[in-house]
Every structure is written in C-alpha cells, then in structure tokens.
Design a protein around this motif. Structure first.
Motif, PDB file in Angstrom:
ATOM      1  N   ALA A   1      36.474  42.512  57.174  1.00  0.00           N
ATOM      2  CA  ALA A   1      36.423  41.873  55.860  1.00  0.00           C
ATOM      3  C   ALA A   1      35.144  42.260  55.119  1.00  0.00           C
ATOM      4  CB  ALA A   1      36.536  40.363  56.012  1.00  0.00           C
ATOM      5  N   GLU A   2      34.000  42.218  55.852  1.00  0.00           N
ATOM      6  CA  GLU A   2      32.716  42.577  55.229  1.00  0.00           C
ATOM      7  C   GLU A   2      32.767  43.987  54.660  1.00  0.00           C
ATOM      8  OE1 GLU A   2      30.330  40.702  54.641  1.00  0.00           O
ATOM      9  OE2 GLU A   2      30.104  39.140  56.175  1.00  0.00           O
ATOM     10  N   LYS A   3      33.319  44.880  55.453  1.00  0.00           N
ATOM     11  CA  LYS A   3      33.363  46.283  55.011  1.00  0.00           C
ATOM     12  C   LYS A   3      34.230  46.443  53.763  1.00  0.00           C
ATOM     13  CE  LYS A   3      32.095  49.254  58.734  1.00  0.00           C
ATOM     14  NZ  LYS A   3      32.551  50.097  59.849  1.00  0.00           N
ATOM     15  N   ILE A   4      35.371  45.739  53.764  1.00  0.00           N
ATOM     16  CA  ILE A   4      36.244  45.830  52.583  1.00  0.00           C
ATOM     17  C   ILE A   4      35.496  45.293  51.359  1.00  0.00           C
ATOM     18  CG2 ILE A   4      38.431  45.089  51.544  1.00  0.00           C
ATOM     19  CD1 ILE A   4      39.581  44.791  54.344  1.00  0.00           C
ATOM     20  N   ILE A   5      34.817  44.174  51.555  1.00  0.00           N
ATOM     21  CA  ILE A   5      34.089  43.569  50.434  1.00  0.00           C
ATOM     22  C   ILE A   5      33.025  44.528  49.894  1.00  0.00           C
ATOM     23  CG2 ILE A   5      32.482  41.709  49.793  1.00  0.00           C
ATOM     24  CD1 ILE A   5      34.093  39.839  51.567  1.00  0.00           C
ATOM     25  N   GLN A   6      32.306  45.169  50.818  1.00  0.00           N
ATOM     26  CA  GLN A   6      31.301  46.145  50.375  1.00  0.00           C
ATOM     27  C   GLN A   6      31.909  47.203  49.467  1.00  0.00           C
ATOM     28  OE1 GLN A   6      29.389  48.152  53.628  1.00  0.00           O
ATOM     29  NE2 GLN A   6      28.172  46.311  54.107  1.00  0.00           N
ATOM     30  N   GLU A   7      33.047  47.723  49.915  1.00  0.00           N
ATOM     31  CA  GLU A   7      33.709  48.759  49.114  1.00  0.00           C
ATOM     32  C   GLU A   7      34.152  48.201  47.770  1.00  0.00           C
ATOM     33  OE1 GLU A   7      33.840  51.870  49.383  1.00  0.00           O
ATOM     34  OE2 GLU A   7      32.960  51.960  51.385  1.00  0.00           O
ATOM     35  N   LEU A   8      34.708  46.999  47.811  1.00  0.00           N
ATOM     36  CA  LEU A   8      35.197  46.393  46.563  1.00  0.00           C
ATOM     37  C   LEU A   8      34.041  46.234  45.583  1.00  0.00           C
ATOM     38  CD1 LEU A   8      37.657  43.626  47.852  1.00  0.00           C
ATOM     39  CD2 LEU A   8      38.252  45.678  46.562  1.00  0.00           C
ATOM     40  N   ASN A   9      32.916  45.736  46.081  1.00  0.00           N
ATOM     41  CA  ASN A   9      31.792  45.464  45.182  1.00  0.00           C
ATOM     42  C   ASN A   9      31.180  46.724  44.609  1.00  0.00           C
ATOM     43  OD1 ASN A   9      32.079  42.777  45.307  1.00  0.00           O
ATOM     44  ND2 ASN A   9      30.605  42.480  46.974  1.00  0.00           N
TER      45      ASN A   9
ATOM     46  N   LEU B   1      39.718  36.075  46.465  1.00  0.00           N
ATOM     47  CA  LEU B   1      39.409  36.799  45.228  1.00  0.00           C
ATOM     48  C   LEU B   1      39.643  35.901  44.017  1.00  0.00           C
ATOM     49  CD1 LEU B   1      41.305  40.146  45.976  1.00  0.00           C
ATOM     50  CD2 LEU B   1      38.893  39.642  46.394  1.00  0.00           C
ATOM     51  N   THR B   2      38.689  35.923  43.095  1.00  0.00           N
ATOM     52  CA  THR B   2      38.866  35.143  41.872  1.00  0.00           C
ATOM     53  C   THR B   2      38.857  36.097  40.689  1.00  0.00           C
ATOM     54  OG1 THR B   2      37.740  33.309  42.893  1.00  0.00           O
ATOM     55  CG2 THR B   2      37.934  33.246  40.506  1.00  0.00           C
ATOM     56  N   LEU B   3      39.839  35.935  39.813  1.00  0.00           N
ATOM     57  CA  LEU B   3      39.946  36.855  38.679  1.00  0.00           C
ATOM     58  C   LEU B   3      38.831  36.607  37.674  1.00  0.00           C
ATOM     59  CD1 LEU B   3      43.808  36.613  38.278  1.00  0.00           C
ATOM     60  CD2 LEU B   3      42.546  38.672  38.929  1.00  0.00           C
ATOM     61  N   GLN B   4      38.440  37.646  36.990  1.00  0.00           N
ATOM     62  CA  GLN B   4      37.438  37.541  35.932  1.00  0.00           C
ATOM     63  C   GLN B   4      38.011  36.733  34.778  1.00  0.00           C
ATOM     64  OE1 GLN B   4      34.457  38.324  35.640  1.00  0.00           O
ATOM     65  NE2 GLN B   4      33.950  40.221  36.729  1.00  0.00           N
TER      66      GLN B   4
ATOM     67  N   GLU C   1      46.105  45.395  43.469  1.00  0.00           N
ATOM     68  CA  GLU C   1      46.644  45.979  44.704  1.00  0.00           C
ATOM     69  C   GLU C   1      46.105  47.383  44.930  1.00  0.00           C
ATOM     70  OE1 GLU C   1      51.035  46.548  45.181  1.00  0.00           O
ATOM     71  OE2 GLU C   1      50.964  44.357  45.102  1.00  0.00           O
ATOM     72  N   ILE C   2      46.083  48.150  43.852  1.00  0.00           N
ATOM     73  CA  ILE C   2      45.613  49.534  43.973  1.00  0.00           C
ATOM     74  C   ILE C   2      44.148  49.560  44.407  1.00  0.00           C
ATOM     75  CG2 ILE C   2      45.160  51.668  42.674  1.00  0.00           C
ATOM     76  CD1 ILE C   2      47.598  50.896  40.933  1.00  0.00           C
ATOM     77  N   GLN C   3      43.320  48.717  43.777  1.00  0.00           N
ATOM     78  CA  GLN C   3      41.894  48.709  44.108  1.00  0.00           C
ATOM     79  C   GLN C   3      41.657  48.247  45.551  1.00  0.00           C
ATOM     80  OE1 GLN C   3      40.247  50.314  42.043  1.00  0.00           O
ATOM     81  NE2 GLN C   3      41.893  50.202  40.509  1.00  0.00           N
ATOM     82  N   VAL C   4      42.415  47.242  45.967  1.00  0.00           N
ATOM     83  CA  VAL C   4      42.226  46.710  47.315  1.00  0.00           C
ATOM     84  C   VAL C   4      42.659  47.749  48.347  1.00  0.00           C
ATOM     85  CG1 VAL C   4      43.031  44.946  48.927  1.00  0.00           C
ATOM     86  CG2 VAL C   4      42.388  44.305  46.609  1.00  0.00           C
ATOM     87  N   GLN C   5      43.752  48.420  48.062  1.00  0.00           N
ATOM     88  CA  GLN C   5      44.228  49.465  48.959  1.00  0.00           C
ATOM     89  C   GLN C   5      43.160  50.564  49.091  1.00  0.00           C
ATOM     90  OE1 GLN C   5      47.352  49.278  50.477  1.00  0.00           O
ATOM     91  NE2 GLN C   5      46.669  51.002  51.721  1.00  0.00           N
TER      92      GLN C   5
ATOM     93  N   GLU D   1      33.799  49.793  40.177  1.00  0.00           N
ATOM     94  CA  GLU D   1      33.760  49.274  38.804  1.00  0.00           C
ATOM     95  C   GLU D   1      35.099  48.648  38.386  1.00  0.00           C
ATOM     96  OE1 GLU D   1      31.455  49.155  36.337  1.00  0.00           O
ATOM     97  OE2 GLU D   1      29.945  49.685  37.852  1.00  0.00           O
ATOM     98  N   ARG D   2      36.169  49.372  38.685  1.00  0.00           N
ATOM     99  CA  ARG D   2      37.507  48.900  38.281  1.00  0.00           C
ATOM    100  C   ARG D   2      37.779  47.522  38.865  1.00  0.00           C
ATOM    101  NH1 ARG D   2      40.538  48.998  35.120  1.00  0.00           N
ATOM    102  NH2 ARG D   2      42.514  49.129  36.208  1.00  0.00           N
ATOM    103  N   PHE D   3      37.453  47.386  40.149  1.00  0.00           N
ATOM    104  CA  PHE D   3      37.681  46.089  40.797  1.00  0.00           C
ATOM    105  C   PHE D   3      36.878  45.005  40.102  1.00  0.00           C
ATOM    106  CE2 PHE D   3      36.059  42.873  43.744  1.00  0.00           C
ATOM    107  CZ  PHE D   3      37.244  42.252  44.085  1.00  0.00           C
ATOM    108  N   LEU D   4      35.619  45.340  39.768  1.00  0.00           N
ATOM    109  CA  LEU D   4      34.752  44.319  39.184  1.00  0.00           C
ATOM    110  C   LEU D   4      35.182  43.903  37.778  1.00  0.00           C
ATOM    111  CD1 LEU D   4      31.370  45.569  40.611  1.00  0.00           C
ATOM    112  CD2 LEU D   4      32.692  43.567  41.326  1.00  0.00           C
TER     113      LEU D   4
END
Ligand code: ARG
Length: 603
Positions: free
Chosen positions: A69-77, A99-102, A9-13, A80-83
């Motif tokens: 959505a694209e922009k959020i994904i760019q930021e997520l990728n 989203l799929t968990l590692q 949640e924190i990373q997505v926010q 490091e923490r998100f990944l």
C-alpha cells in the motif's frame, strides 16, 4: 461518477504497475494484469474510493500488505494526473488505501452536468466499446385476446415500459413487443360458441363488450370440456382458421379488434408505447421450428407427440422435465410459439429482428417455461455469439390481506376500475389539500393533477418494490404524500423546481461555484451517483434501485434545504446552492421520466 472513476482507474493501475514493475511484466506475459481492486468506499468516512488489492497481492508479491500500500501511495503522490483527481491517498487498517476526490473535481462535474441533458449518463457504446450498438427486444405486457387484462399484465406493462425507457436512454434500439395471446384452440371454441349465441359478433365490428366476450369465452370452455360434438366442431374450426379460411379469419380478427380496443385504453391511460406482434404472427414459422429441431436431433416422439426432454437441475439431475413441441394431433403449444419467436428475434433482418438481447417480462410462475425455452435455444444453437437472453420475473400482486388481489365480492379486479379508483382517490386527496391550503384551482388543473398523481402512484408502487417479491397493493400507501411514494417525489420535484425558479434567471453564471458546507458535499456526492445507478439498473434490470436512489436524493436535498440558507445566502453561495437545486430537480425529473412518470409544474 463513471467518468471520474474511469480516469482514476487508469492512474491507480499505472501506480501499481510502476510500484511493482517485475510482477506487472510477469502478469502481462501471462495475459493478465495486477488488480488493484478499486471500488467505491464502503463508508463515507473512508472517502470516495478504496483500493483493496494490497491484501490479495501480498502473497503474489511476497511483501506485507501495508508495504505494498505504501509503495502504491508513493507512486500515486508522484503523479500529477492523480493529484488533480484525488487530494489524498491514506493507508488504513491492514493495507487498504482510502481515496478522497478533489473538491474541484467534484465541482467541475457538477458544472458539466447542469449543462448536460443526459446528466452525465453515457451512451452504452461510450464505455463498452467492445459491445457494438445493438438492438434489444423487450417482450412485455402481452395480455390474451378474449380475456381480461389482469394485474399480472399490469405489472409486466409497468416494469417492461420502464426497462425499455432505460435501455433506450442508454442508446439501445429497443423493440417493444406485445406478444399477445391471439392464436390457438381457444379461438375454435369461441367462434363455434358465438355462432349460436351471438353470430353478429363474427361478422360485425363492435357487436360485443369485452366483458361479454370474456363471459362467452368461459361458457365456450365449459361446453368444450363437457360436450363431445362441440369439441369436434371447435377442432374443425381451428383447422379452418389455421388454414386461413376467410370467414374464420374475419371472425377471428373481429374478436381480436374487440380486445385490442380495450387494451389500448389501458395503454393510453398509462402512456405506454408498444408494438403488437402476437402469437399468430409466428404461425408461419412453426413448421420450420420443427424441421430445425428435428435436424438438430433434439426431438423425441413420445406417444405420438414430439417432445424435448430436459434435465431438471434443481432435482440433482434425477428428474427430467418434458416440453411438448408438437401435440399428437399436430397442434402446437405456447412453447412452440415462443421458440419460433426467439428464433425470429435473433435472426438477421429481413428474416428476423436482428436482436442481440431479448428480455421477457412475466410473472415468476413462467420461470420454468422460459428456462426450458432458453435451454432448447442453446441446444439448437439459435443464440448468436454475444447474444443475451433474460427472463425478468416478478412476484404476485396481493390484496391487503396478503391473498391474491380480488374485488370485495371475490372477482378478479378489472384494470380499468383499478386505475380509475387510483385517479378518483387522488382527486379526493387533492381537493382536501386545496381546501386546507385555501386554494382555488380550475377543473382542468384538478383533472390533470389527479390523473397524473393517481397513475404515477400505481406505477411507482409497483416499480419501487424489488420486483421478485410479491407486493401488497394498497391505495392508501401508494397515494400517501409521505414515504417512498410517487406523490412524495412529485411534490419534492415541484418544490425544488420552485426554489430554483425563485432564484431568478435561467442562466446563472456557474463559472465560479464554491461549496463549503458538509450538507452541500453530501448532496453533491449523491447527485453524482446518478450515472452509476442508471448503468446498474440497465445491467440488473431492477428499476427499484432507481426508485430508492430518487427517494434518498430527495431526502438528502431536504436536509440541505433545511440546514443551509439558499436564497438568503450571499451572492456566491446563493448561485452555487441554486445550481445544486437545479441539478437536483433535473435529476429527479429525468429519473422519474425513466420510470414512466411525468412531472408536474404545480400540484
Ligand atoms: N400471454 C402470456 C400470458 O398472459 C404472456 C406472454 C409473455 N411473452 C412470451 N413471449 N411468452 O401469460
């Protein structure tokens, strides 16, 4: 997966705010936040979580959802923490993000949980730091003196106990209160009647059986309704009792003891801890209730009785319902006692319990009563800030014919008989099975297993239904080894623990767990839901959710067990899979324990 989802949640926010800094700053100025709407994936194909917010944010950000959505994904990728938590963020449909968990993340959760006695379930104040550690009253069971405890009380006892266990496990301090009906006019008639028919019961302990007492009570009631002199005598007797006359009090307490002993037998059989604090306890607070309600200008005198009129919302405000707080003869009602009890429970120690949440477990027939009580408490300003008050209603127990549960001859079923029958039937089933399997077991084993299975079956049959609906009582169904029943779960647990044990020493080296099969991942994901389920049950007070979960978990385990080799697998896989067996066993055991069902080593 509460910890994982918190982290996510924190990373997505963060990603959303980085992608749209201006909008985020604007939102902040107006005291809010952009909402990514992170939720659990609605289907396994979508991964583990979904971000649904792009569609709603589209208007506000004046941007197409897919672009958001694209922009959020760019930021997520880029993060490091998100990944480390998720391995992919994929856009889907009009602008959802899946989203799929590692796998490493899931594996490491599994490792933590095998070692954790709480199996990942946080204590209450761990997540919601704003609600302080608090005290909860669970008012349940609550049978009446000189009456038999009936199946409605059984439901209340079983559901109330499970809720109390779950709240305790979540870190609340729970007061388990037995609000028994031990006060009021009925004692006047009963004592007056006993004076002529069984005077020894008023001075000597154990002079009567509860059945006789119940019978005398019925006679007294009849006499009271037909005989004026008896009526007058009974009223005088109540006055003496309420004034604390020593002979009356002595007689009353002997009668209470008699019933109490019977109740205790049921509680022992069911393994119920409960603290008795009956209606009589609040006698000394009743006058104060009247004073406070008077001071708050809530009482209206109607034909000599002190009443409170409430709007009946269901009737579009047209009809008013009335609650009598004090009768014209000065006597008090069930409602008055409940108001005094509520007041006491919310009051600070030492004048009260200092509770911040009160839960009442009774049949749905009392819903109006509690609605009225809660409404009055609100008007009188008796509910402290942040205080919660809930009626937990349940439906009727019906016989196989869909009518109210009765004996064949049409009488109410005694709880003792009902529980004894469950145990006896479990014993018959067990002996048959032992014979089929060619097993010899000791008398002690047979007694222990059949008692556990019989009682567990009754409890589970009740808990696994959505409590709000009526439920059909059927020994055959609740004792079946197949289906969503206690015997099925108990058996599954014995089998799984067996597999885990056969795998050898207690301390497997779980440092290098490795999972490759889809059946393993399915089981892992199910195991990791446990913490969410417990938190949800606590919030919604629906133990059937936990039952469904445990049943599904054991089915998913079965699939895994049937399709993937465990003991015959190579070393690495063997250890990994045995770890899953162990965690499944632990989860089932704790889950059942929270339902009030003990586990068996063998059965
Ligand atoms: N004695 C009541 C009955 O048998 C149940 C009491 C429930 N608790 C309460 N605070 N009113 O129906």
């Amino acid at each position: 997966m509460l910890t994982l989802s918190k982290g996510l949640e924190i990373q997505v926010q963060n990603a959303l705010e980085k992608a749209f800094p201006e909008a985020a700053a604007q939102a902040l100025d107006s005291g809010s936040k952009l909402n990514p709407q992170l939720v659990r994936a609605s289907k396994p194909e979508f991964g583990d979580f979904q971000i649904n917010g792009a569609l709603q944010l589209s208007k506000q950000l004046k941007t197409a959802p897919r672009e958001i959505a694209e922009k959020i994904i760019q930021e997520l990728n880029r993060n490091e923490r998100f990944l480390t938590i998720c391995n992919s963020a994929v856009i889907a449909g009009p602008g959802f993000i899946n989203l799929t968990l590692q796998p490493e993340c899931l594996t490491s959760e599994i490792k933590t949980r095998v070692k954790d006695p709480r199996i990942g379930v946080p204590k209450r104040n761990f997540i919601d730091t704003h609600t302080k550690y608090s005290r909860v009253v669970v008012d349940f069971s609550s049978p009446n003196i000189a009456k038999e405890m009936h199946v409605g009380h059984l439901r209340s006892t079983i559901i109330g106990d499970s809720l109390a266990r779950i709240l305790e496990f979540r870190g609340y301090e729970v007061l388990r209160i037995n609000h028994i009906g031990d006060w009021g006019t009925q004692f006047g008639m009963l004592i007056t009647h006993l004076k002529t028919v069984a005077p020894e019961a008023l001075t000597k302990a154990n002079a009567l059986e509860l059945e006789n007492l119940v019978e005398f009570y019925k006679q007294a009631k009849q006499k009271f309704d037909s005989d004026e002199i008896f009526q007058k005598q009974s009223r005088e007797e109540v006055v003496r009792l309420q004034a604390g006359d020593s002979l009356s009090i002595k007689a009353w307490s002997l009668l209470c003891d008699q019933s109490r002993r019977e109740f205790q037998q049921i509680y022992n059989l069911l393994d119920i801890q409960i603290h008795e604090r009956g209606e009589s306890f609040y006698n000394k607070y009743l006058a104060n209730v009247i004073t406070e309600l008077t001071d708050a200008n809530l009482l209206i005198v109607d034909q000599g009785a002190k009443c409170i009129f409430l709007d009946e919302k269901k009737n579009k405000g047209s009809k008013k319902s009335v609650i009598i707080i004090q009768k014209s003869d000065g006597g008090f009602n069930y409602a008055t006692t409940d108001l005094a009890a509520l007041r006491y429970r919310f009051n600070q120690v030492p004048e009260g319990d200092g509770a911040s949440r009160i839960i009442y477990v009774t049949d749905a027939g009392q819903a109006n009563h509690f609605e009225g009580i809660f409404e009055i408490a609100k008007r009188a300003n008796w509910i402290p800030k942040g205080g919660r008050i809930e009626h937990v209603p349940f439906g009727l127990v019906q016989g196989p014919d869909g009518k109210k549960l009765k004996t064949r001859s049409g009488e109410t079923i005694r709880l003792r008989d009902l529980l004894d029958e469950a145990v006896n039937r479990a014993e018959v089933d067990l002996k048959l099975r032992l014979q089929k399997e060619g097993r010899e077991e000791s008398e002690e084993f047979i007694k222990n297993v059949s008692t556990t299975v019989g009682i567990a079956a009754v409890k589970y049959a009740d808990l696994s239904q959505n409590r709000i609906t009526n439920y059909q009582f059927s020994f055959d169904r609740m004792l079946a080894l197949q289906g969503n029943t206690a015997p099925y779960l108990l058996y599954a647990l014995v089998r799984i623990s067996g597999i885990a044990r056969r795998g050898g020493s207690d301390d497997l080296n779980i440092e290098n767990l490795e999972f490759n099969e889809p059946q393993e991942w399915e089981l892992i994901r199910e195991l990791l839901k446990f913490d969410e389920i417990i938190v949800e049950v606590e919030e919604e007070l629906l133990p059937n959710r936990l039952c469904t979960y445990l049943f599904e978990l054991s089915q998913i385990f079965n699939r895994f067990y049937e399709q993937v080799p465990i003991l015959k697998a190579d070393m690495q896989n063997r250890i990994s899979r045995l770890t899953l067996c162990r965690l499944t066993a632990k989860t089932l055991q704790l889950g059942m324990n929270l339902l009030g069902i003990p586990s068996l080593e063998r059965m």
